[in-house]
Design a protein around this motif. Structure first.
Motif, PDB file in Angstrom:
ATOM      1  N   GLU A  83       0.819  -1.220   0.000  1.00 47.61           N
ATOM      2  CA  GLU A  83       0.000   0.000   0.000  1.00 47.61           C
ATOM      3  C   GLU A  83       0.851   1.268   0.000  1.00 47.61           C
ATOM      4  OE1 GLU A  83      -2.517  -0.411   3.408  1.00 47.61           O
ATOM      5  OE2 GLU A  83      -3.587  -2.139   2.564  1.00 47.61           O
ATOM      6  N   GLY A  84       2.177   1.107  -0.034  1.00 45.82           N
ATOM      7  CA  GLY A  84       3.069   2.268  -0.087  1.00 45.82           C
ATOM      8  C   GLY A  84       3.455   2.851   1.255  1.00 45.82           C
ATOM      9  N   HIS A  85       3.092   2.171   2.338  1.00 48.71           N
ATOM     10  CA  HIS A  85       3.450   2.661   3.675  1.00 48.71           C
ATOM     11  C   HIS A  85       4.919   2.362   3.972  1.00 48.71           C
ATOM     12  CE1 HIS A  85      -0.694   3.474   4.902  1.00 48.71           C
ATOM     13  NE2 HIS A  85      -1.016   2.343   4.273  1.00 48.71           N
ATOM     14  N   ARG A  86       5.484   3.176   4.815  1.00 48.43           N
ATOM     15  CA  ARG A  86       6.825   2.916   5.330  1.00 48.43           C
ATOM     16  C   ARG A  86       6.666   2.594   6.807  1.00 48.43           C
ATOM     17  NH1 ARG A  86      10.682   7.601   3.203  1.00 48.43           N
ATOM     18  NH2 ARG A  86       9.991   8.410   5.181  1.00 48.43           N
ATOM     19  N   VAL A  87       7.484   1.687   7.304  1.00 46.81           N
ATOM     20  CA  VAL A  87       7.341   1.217   8.681  1.00 46.81           C
ATOM     21  C   VAL A  87       8.658   1.408   9.427  1.00 46.81           C
ATOM     22  CG1 VAL A  87       6.874  -0.794  10.131  1.00 46.81           C
ATOM     23  CG2 VAL A  87       5.631  -0.498   7.978  1.00 46.81           C
TER      24      VAL A  87
END
Length: 84
Positions: free
Chosen positions: A66-70
């Protein structure tokens, strides 16, 4: 244990007290360091099969897709070593 770690007066009670305060992973690391304890090491799948790590393994690919960075923070650097 290193020679002299508990001095000449090491007792089963003292060692049990010290070891009893360790986490499962720290005990695993101890077994890895002292080959006489090798048969007591955790199997590789035991570490990765914890509920939290399984959930993280499911969640991270979804978030990445989904394009999130963690960013993962932990007070225990050994946990970060496991995740790495």
């Amino acid at each position: 244990w290193r020679s002299g770690h508990y001095g000449d007066n090491a007792s089963h009670e003292r060692v049990a007290e010290e070891v009893g305060a360790l986490s499962d992973f720290k005990l695993h690391e101890l077994c890895m360091q002292h080959r006489v304890l090798a048969d007591l090491e955790l199997p590789p799948d035991a570490i990765r099969s914890s509920a939290k790590l399984r959930h993280l393994a499911e969640l991270l690919p979804k978030l990445r897709a989904e394009g999130h960075r963690v960013v993962i923070f932990s007070q225990w650097t050994s946990l970060l070593d496991i995740l790495q």
